[in-house]
Design a protein around this motif. Sequence first.
Motif, PDB file in Angstrom:
ATOM      1  N   ASP A  15     -19.889  33.347 -22.349  1.00  0.00           N
ATOM      2  CA  ASP A  15     -19.289  33.004 -21.275  1.00  0.00           C
ATOM      3  C   ASP A  15     -19.780  33.804 -19.829  1.00  0.00           C
ATOM      4  OD1 ASP A  15     -18.403  35.589 -21.366  1.00  0.00           O
ATOM      5  OD2 ASP A  15     -16.241  34.868 -22.046  1.00  0.00           O
ATOM      6  N   ALA A  16     -19.224  33.477 -18.698  1.00  0.00           N
ATOM      7  CA  ALA A  16     -19.830  34.012 -17.624  1.00  0.00           C
ATOM      8  C   ALA A  16     -19.561  35.348 -17.476  1.00  0.00           C
ATOM      9  CB  ALA A  16     -18.966  33.314 -16.309  1.00  0.00           C
ATOM     10  N   PHE A  19     -23.625  31.934 -11.849  1.00  0.00           N
ATOM     11  CA  PHE A  19     -23.329  31.846 -13.187  1.00  0.00           C
ATOM     12  C   PHE A  19     -22.821  30.380 -13.119  1.00  0.00           C
ATOM     13  CE2 PHE A  19     -22.755  36.336 -12.482  1.00  0.00           C
ATOM     14  CZ  PHE A  19     -23.850  36.855 -13.532  1.00  0.00           C
ATOM     15  N   GLN A  24     -22.017  27.009 -16.094  1.00  0.00           N
ATOM     16  CA  GLN A  24     -22.140  26.465 -17.410  1.00  0.00           C
ATOM     17  C   GLN A  24     -23.218  25.445 -17.807  1.00  0.00           C
ATOM     18  OE1 GLN A  24     -20.333  29.347 -18.646  1.00  0.00           O
ATOM     19  NE2 GLN A  24     -20.425  27.903 -20.425  1.00  0.00           N
ATOM     20  N   THR A  41     -24.325  29.755 -20.920  1.00  0.00           N
ATOM     21  CA  THR A  41     -24.032  30.367 -19.448  1.00  0.00           C
ATOM     22  C   THR A  41     -25.329  30.573 -18.962  1.00  0.00           C
ATOM     23  OG1 THR A  41     -21.811  31.262 -19.707  1.00  0.00           O
ATOM     24  CG2 THR A  41     -23.426  32.227 -17.696  1.00  0.00           C
TER      25      THR A  41
END
Length: 133
Positions: free
Chosen positions: A98-99, A126, A128, A29
């Motif tokens: 992850d976010a 945010f 990926q 992220t």
Amino acid sequence: MRGLAAALLLTACAAGGETACPAGTQSATVAEAYFGRNVRDRDPVSEAEWRAFLSDTVTPAFPDGLSAVESLGQWRNRDGRIIQEASKVLVVVLPGADAATAQARLRPVEEAWKARFRQESVMTVFRQACVGF
């Protein structure tokens, strides 16, 4: 065709936005935080104040690395005026996170900035990505 693209996008979002990364890279992220430097009733945040904040607040939160970039922010005020201000963009890459995890790690830094320099908000993004080192 647009319907198919939208369905694929929604499927990716529902699956957590996970991306199959090419060999030699890994999922991460990328968090970007935009820190405005204008302060009500005083001079803007100086370079020395930014460096102190970076040293005592940001670096302990992200000791593995980060980037800080000069920026000029712009938005429309409630009364319709265009406002510009110098800002700093903090970019942090968090492999395997992850976010939600990235947001939880960044939140104390945002709150410290708002408290120290009487800011209303810090804009964050945010996303990926696949990263390789």
